[in-house]
Design an enzyme around this catalytic site. Sequence first.
Site, PDB file in Angstrom:
ATOM      1  N   ARG A 101      17.728 -35.383  -8.581  1.00 12.34           N
ATOM      2  CA  ARG A 101      17.870 -35.667 -10.014  1.00 12.34           C
ATOM      3  C   ARG A 101      19.145 -35.048 -10.580  1.00 12.34           C
ATOM      4  NH1 ARG A 101      18.779 -33.370 -14.987  1.00 12.34           N
ATOM      5  NH2 ARG A 101      17.505 -31.576 -14.350  1.00 12.34           N
ATOM      6  N   ASP A 102      19.181 -33.745 -10.693  1.00 15.09           N
ATOM      7  CA  ASP A 102      20.324 -33.070 -11.290  1.00 15.09           C
ATOM      8  C   ASP A 102      21.581 -33.266 -10.448  1.00 15.09           C
ATOM      9  OD1 ASP A 102      21.539 -31.502 -13.251  1.00 15.09           O
ATOM     10  OD2 ASP A 102      21.199 -29.647 -12.145  1.00 15.09           O
ATOM     11  N   HIS A 158      18.987 -20.966 -12.539  1.00 13.57           N
ATOM     12  CA  HIS A 158      19.647 -22.226 -12.187  1.00 13.57           C
ATOM     13  C   HIS A 158      21.148 -22.034 -12.422  1.00 13.57           C
ATOM     14  CE1 HIS A 158      19.582 -26.854 -12.359  1.00 13.57           C
ATOM     15  NE2 HIS A 158      20.829 -26.546 -12.660  1.00 13.57           N
ATOM     16  N   HIS A 215      25.199 -22.912 -11.659  1.00 15.32           N
ATOM     17  CA  HIS A 215      26.265 -23.758 -11.137  1.00 15.32           C
ATOM     18  C   HIS A 215      27.369 -22.848 -10.594  1.00 15.32           C
ATOM     19  CE1 HIS A 215      25.241 -27.916 -12.825  1.00 15.32           C
ATOM     20  NE2 HIS A 215      24.185 -27.146 -13.011  1.00 15.32           N
ATOM     21  N   CYS A 243      28.085 -31.553 -14.637  1.00 23.04           N
ATOM     22  CA  CYS A 243      27.578 -31.766 -15.989  1.00 23.04           C
ATOM     23  C   CYS A 243      28.577 -32.623 -16.752  1.00 23.04           C
ATOM     24  CB  CYS A 243      27.370 -30.435 -16.710  1.00 23.04           C
ATOM     25  SG  CYS A 243      26.804 -30.648 -18.421  1.00 23.04           S
TER      26      CYS A 243
END
Length: 312
Positions: A20-21, A212, A214, A245
Site C-alpha cells: 500500500r504505502d 514509521h 522514511h 510521499c
Amino acid sequence: MNTPDTSNANHVRIVEVGPRDGLQNEKTIIPAATKIALIDRLSACGFPVVEATSFVSPKWVPQLADADDVLPAIARKDGMLYPVLVPNEKGLDRALAAGVREIAVFTAASDAFNQRNINCDIAESLRRIAPVIERAKADGLWVRGYVSTVLGCPYQGEVPLSDVTRVTRELYALGCDEISLGDTIGVGTPRKARAMLEACADDVPMAKLAVHFHDTYGQALANIAACLDAGVRIVDSAVGGLGGCPYAQGASGNVASEDLVYMLHGLGMQTGVDLDAVCDTARWINGELRRAPVSRLAQIPNERRFPKTSAA
C-alpha cells in the site's frame, strides 16, 4: 478479530506496508496480479501484518483503484492481519464489501499537511475518522491509526510535540487498537525520535504504539534503534524500501524491510521473518518495477551475506 500478541518483550512485530504505502505513488500502473503476488510473497516471508491496499478514491490514488479486486484474491494466512487504508465511510463500505477484517485510518499532526493532503485541518480530519472507527469497531474490525509528520512537515517545518501527542491521544480515545507514528519526510534524528515516542507513551500504552520512518536523510535505522531502546516493539517497513510521499518533495521511501530485519536479528530480537525470502521478494518486486533495489541487503546475494542470520 485477530489481536496481535505483544507479550514477548524480545519480539518485534514488523508491519509490512510495501503493497500500500510502498506502491501507491508509482507512476506506472501495476497489474492487480502483481500486487496480489507481492502480498502473498510477503505473507510467506513470515510478516505478521501486511498492509494490503487502500480504499481511497481512485481519482486521488489511481495506482490502488483495483483494491476491490486485490483484497478478495489474496491467499490469507491464519493469524495474519491484512489492514487496508480507508479515508471515510464510503471507503469503509467498499472495504467491507471486499471482505476486510482490519482497517487503518489516517491524519497528520500538521494542519498544513492535512490541508494539502486531504483538504481539511486536523480537527475536521478527526471528525471524519470518528464514524469510520465507530462503525468498524461495531463490526468487530481491528483498527490502526496513522499520524503523519510527527517529526517535521514539508509545509510548516517544525511540528510542536504537543500537537503530535494530542492527535495520538485523540485517535486512541476514538478506539484505535494501534497507532503508527510516522516521520513522513524522514527528517528525524534518534534523540528527537525517542523523545517524540516517549511523549506519546505518556498518554497511550507503549504496546499500542508503532514507529514509521522514511529514510530520506539516512536516519531510519538509527531512529528505530533509539525507539527500541525506549520500548517500542512495533515497526513499519516496506520491502525493497518502496514508497515516498507525493506531498513531500524529495521524500524517499520507507525503511527497507530486509535492512530492518537484518538489524533486528543482529540485536538478538525475534521477528519470525525469513530474511532470505524478504531479500528475494525485494529483488523480484524491483524487477517488476524495472529498476534496481535501493536497499543494502537486496544488493547482496544471499549466499554472500555475512554474518548469516536466521528467522529469529
